[in-house]
Design a protein around this motif. Structure first.
Motif: not given
Length: 429
Positions: A207-220, A340-350, A366-370
């Protein structure tokens, strides 16, 4: 006996929820959603495959989204029913256009289960990560409906693996296959006699790979950052900000900061702004002040030069931007591990950058431990610790690039779980 008390407990839960709903808006939405789902009726067309996908909440939906969209691509004429347990998932994704129906999951009582399955008539049932509902799973097994759990992860302290956990272990054997994130999870399942476990990885990476490929640009955002290093603080809880605000107040080197709260609460944001010594604004105020629609990309009529200002900190008070905003970051802090628990570290990692998060609630990811083991991420407990580790990567470009490379390569290497899930689905027909 356990099943009887389990069902009684669920009836009590519904009774209490109806009382709480009088005072609590989120619970009210859940109660109203439950009533709507119980009137849910769909007549299955002949020769039409029906996929039922269940996600506990928004995070699990995003994790399972690559699979949903792969199903839609491979079976374009199938009916896909998506259910949520939590309002936070349903309310945001109730208009998701890749499925045919979106609903709340009725409470797991035998009567509700039969009514729901009679209505949906699924040919395949898919559960994301860690949803275990005793009556649903047993009824699916009784009806011989292929049922899969994917992106699952297990830990030794869970009830499935306790001597007294027989009730919970029985639910495992209702799945035709459990696709797990790591070898340790597979071994745990094998230890209790479950042999249909497959190491497939985590679809969240797809999913994060997919998001990165489709990431929007924000000139602001580009104008806000300029040439200054940018720290993006994603999914920040009050516990995270207790550590980070003192750091931000004492930090003197050039640094732009974007803070995305876990929940957008204007009063909470204003309290944080008052605690900060540096100039901060809410994103919507900042962008609209210059005639820029914060939800538009590439507004040629906007004077972006006017957006360059001494502003140091932006509070993101819109939904749906964070994953794309990481593309502009040089450093990322991911919230939730203090609470409550770590959020998605893969979103910045990609995108490749050093990642930081709190503790101790990251152990089940698992990804955080890795990333900790590989050296791409760092966990901190105090302001002093964060200041020390952040200063190191800020001042040493070589270390920064090394950590960034570790994070980026980890995502690329471990993506591909969706294809394995789809292979298991095909085997059901």
């Amino acid at each position: 006996m356990f099943a009887f008390f389990y069902t009684i407990g669920l009836h009590l839960l519904v009774f209490l929820a109806n009382i709480v709903a009088l005072f609590h808006p989120k619970t009210r939405k859940w109660v109203e959603g439950q009533r709507g789902t119980l009137s849910f009726r769909r007549n299955k067309e002949s020769n039409t495959l029906v996929f039922w996908v269940h996600a506990a909440s928004l995070g699990e939906f995003e994790q399972g989204r690559p699979v949903i969209e792969a199903i839609r691509a491979e079976y374009p004429h199938a009916r896909i029913v998506l259910s949520f347990f939590s309002p936070s998932g349903y309310e945001i994704r109730k208009d998701y256009d890749q499925v045919d129906d979106v609903c709340y999951l009725p409470v797991d009582t035998p009567r509700n289960v039969k009514r729901f399955l009679d209505s949906v008539q699924p040919d395949v049932a898919l559960f994301i990560k860690y949803e275990f509902w005793y009556n649903y799973l047993h009824e699916l097994k009784n009806r011989q409906i292929p049922t899969f759990l994917f992106s699952a992860i297990f830990r030794p302290n869970q009830l499935f693996f306790k001597p007294y956990g027989g009730f919970y272990r029985r639910m495992l054997f209702c799945f035709n296959e459990i696709l797990v994130q790591n070898e340790a999870s597979k071994q745990l399942l094998n230890s209790v006699g479950y042999s249909s476990a497959t190491v497939a990885g985590d679809t969240r990476l797809d999913r994060v790979v997919q998001i990165a490929k489709q990431a929007k640009s924000y000139p602001v955002i580009e104008a806000f950052k300029g040439t200054t290093p940018l720290l993006v603080i994603g999914s920040a809880w009050p516990d995270d900000m207790e550590v980070l605000i003192p750091f931000l107040n004492q930090w003197e080197a050039p640094l732009k900061v974007i803070i995305a709260p876990h929940e957008i609460n204007t009063e909470q944001i204003q309290q944080w702004q008052k605690s900060l010594k540096k100039h901060s604004e809410r994103f919507t105020v900042y962008s609209l002040r210059f005639g820029v629609d914060s939800l538009q990309v590439g507004d040629e009529g906007a004077s972006l030069d006017a957006l360059h200002s001494p502003l140091d900190i932006l509070f993101l008070d819109t939904i749906g931007m964070l994953a794309s905003l990481f593309r502009y970051a040089d450093f990322a802090y991911v919230g939730g591990a203090f609470k409550d628990g770590l959020h998605n570290t893969m979103e910045p990692a990609v995108y490749g950058m050093p990642i930081f998060f709190g503790q101790p609630y990251y152990q089940k990811f698992q990804e955080a431990l890795d990333l900790l083991h590989l050296g791409g991420a760092t966990t901190i407990a105090t302001t002093k610790e964060f200041t020390t580790v952040f200063t190191e990567v800020y001042q040493n470009l070589e270390i920064r690039q090394q950590k960034a490379g570790i994070c980026h390569n980890y995502v690329q290497k471990n993506a591909g779980a969706t294809a394995k899930v789809m292979a298991s689905i095909r085997s059901a027909f």
